[in-house]
Write a protein that holds these residues in place. Structure first.
Motif, mmCIF file in Angstrom:
data_model
loop_
_atom_site.group_PDB
_atom_site.id
_atom_site.type_symbol
_atom_site.label_atom_id
_atom_site.label_comp_id
_atom_site.label_asym_id
_atom_site.label_seq_id
_atom_site.Cartn_x
_atom_site.Cartn_y
_atom_site.Cartn_z
ATOM 1 N N PRO A 278 -2.353 -2.132 21.958
ATOM 2 C CA PRO A 278 -1.880 -2.579 20.644
ATOM 3 C C PRO A 278 -2.811 -2.131 19.515
ATOM 4 O O PRO A 278 -4.036 -2.205 19.635
ATOM 5 C CB PRO A 278 -1.887 -4.105 20.761
ATOM 6 N N LEU A 279 -2.207 -1.659 18.427
ATOM 7 C CA LEU A 279 -2.951 -1.242 17.241
ATOM 8 C C LEU A 279 -2.496 -2.115 16.081
ATOM 9 O O LEU A 279 -1.317 -2.146 15.735
ATOM 10 C CB LEU A 279 -2.679 0.225 16.915
ATOM 11 N N TYR A 280 -3.461 -2.860 15.504
ATOM 12 C CA TYR A 280 -3.181 -3.730 14.370
ATOM 13 C C TYR A 280 -3.745 -3.083 13.119
ATOM 14 O O TYR A 280 -4.910 -2.708 13.092
ATOM 15 C CB TYR A 280 -3.809 -5.109 14.578
ATOM 16 N N SER A 281 -2.930 -2.974 12.085
ATOM 17 C CA SER A 281 -3.358 -2.401 10.811
ATOM 18 C C SER A 281 -3.370 -3.500 9.767
ATOM 19 O O SER A 281 -2.311 -4.028 9.404
ATOM 20 C CB SER A 281 -2.406 -1.281 10.378
ATOM 21 N N PHE A 282 -4.557 -3.863 9.303
ATOM 22 C CA PHE A 282 -4.714 -4.896 8.296
ATOM 23 C C PHE A 282 -4.910 -4.234 6.929
ATOM 24 O O PHE A 282 -5.644 -3.256 6.816
ATOM 25 C CB PHE A 282 -5.896 -5.803 8.631
ATOM 26 N N GLU A 283 -4.276 -4.789 5.913
ATOM 27 C CA GLU A 283 -4.383 -4.228 4.566
ATOM 28 C C GLU A 283 -5.812 -4.296 4.032
ATOM 29 O O GLU A 283 -6.307 -3.343 3.455
ATOM 30 C CB GLU A 283 -3.441 -4.969 3.607
ATOM 31 N N THR A 284 -6.464 -5.442 4.192
ATOM 32 C CA THR A 284 -7.825 -5.633 3.686
ATOM 33 C C THR A 284 -8.653 -6.363 4.730
ATOM 34 O O THR A 284 -8.118 -6.852 5.737
ATOM 35 C CB THR A 284 -7.844 -6.482 2.393
ATOM 36 N N TRP A 285 -9.939 -6.493 4.471
ATOM 37 C CA TRP A 285 -10.818 -7.226 5.389
ATOM 38 C C TRP A 285 -10.422 -8.695 5.465
ATOM 39 O O TRP A 285 -10.626 -9.340 6.495
ATOM 40 C CB TRP A 285 -12.283 -7.071 4.985
#
Length: 184
Positions: free
Chosen positions: A58-65
């Motif tokens: 799984p790859l999670y892409s978060f907009e910001t920290w």
């Protein structure tokens, strides 16, 4: 190997580095991968991630920290070349960990560093490529947490094979023995 780990990068911008890091994370058995504030082309990532790791891990892409979310009990470990960071060879890896690296040509932001329970550094003279840094950290984790025969004193491989693990009697037997010792 017990436990689990994830690999992440803050501000990743080079697709070839992303692909190399993700492919290596897949190879070392990462449970998940994540990015925060990443700016790269997925199409370009596919050129270097020939294993198509995102299809297996799984790859999670978060907009910001601020959006980073980790599993319960997972410890965030920053990897950064700073004076106060712990040298990687002296670091004991948490069983449940997420390692986060800074961007190319940059460092982890102070905000992400504050989120980290530990900050470690690879003892190098200069900063190295994020994909290579990730591989070194994952190798160190596997080496230190994995079950391997001890290194011999002389050059070469181990003289004796690794003994089989000893688990002891089943839990119900241990509980029964404990009750008997306590007189019950």
């Amino acid at each position: 190997m017990r436990g689990y780990f994830g690999i992440g990068v803050e501000g990743l911008s080079k697709a070839m580095n992303a692909g190399a890091l993700f492919r290596t994370a897949h190879a070392f058995g990462a449970s998940f991968m994540f990015t925060a504030k990443a700016v790269y082309s997925q199409r370009e990532v596919e050129k270097s991630d020939t294993a198509k790791s995102w299809a297996h891990v799984p790859l999670y892409s978060f907009e910001t920290w601020k959006d980073i979310r980790l599993p319960y009990g997972c410890v965030l470990v920053g990897v950064e070349l700073t004076d106060d960071a712990v040298d990687l060879p002296s670091f004991t890896h948490p069983l449940q960990a997420a390692y986060i690296f800074g961007p190319e040509r940059g460092s982890l932001s102070p905000e992400v560093t504050m989120l980290c329970e530990h900050v470690v550094k690879i003892p190098t003279r200069i900063c190295i490529n994020v994909g290579l840094a990730g591989a070194i950290v994952m190798y160190d984790r596997v080496l230190s947490i994995g079950r391997y025969a001890p290194r011999p004193e002389a050059p070469g491989g181990p003289d004796e094979p690794l003994p089989p693990p000893e688990f002891g009697p089943p839990l119900w037997v241990r509980k029964k023995r404990k009750r008997e010792r306590q007189g019950g």
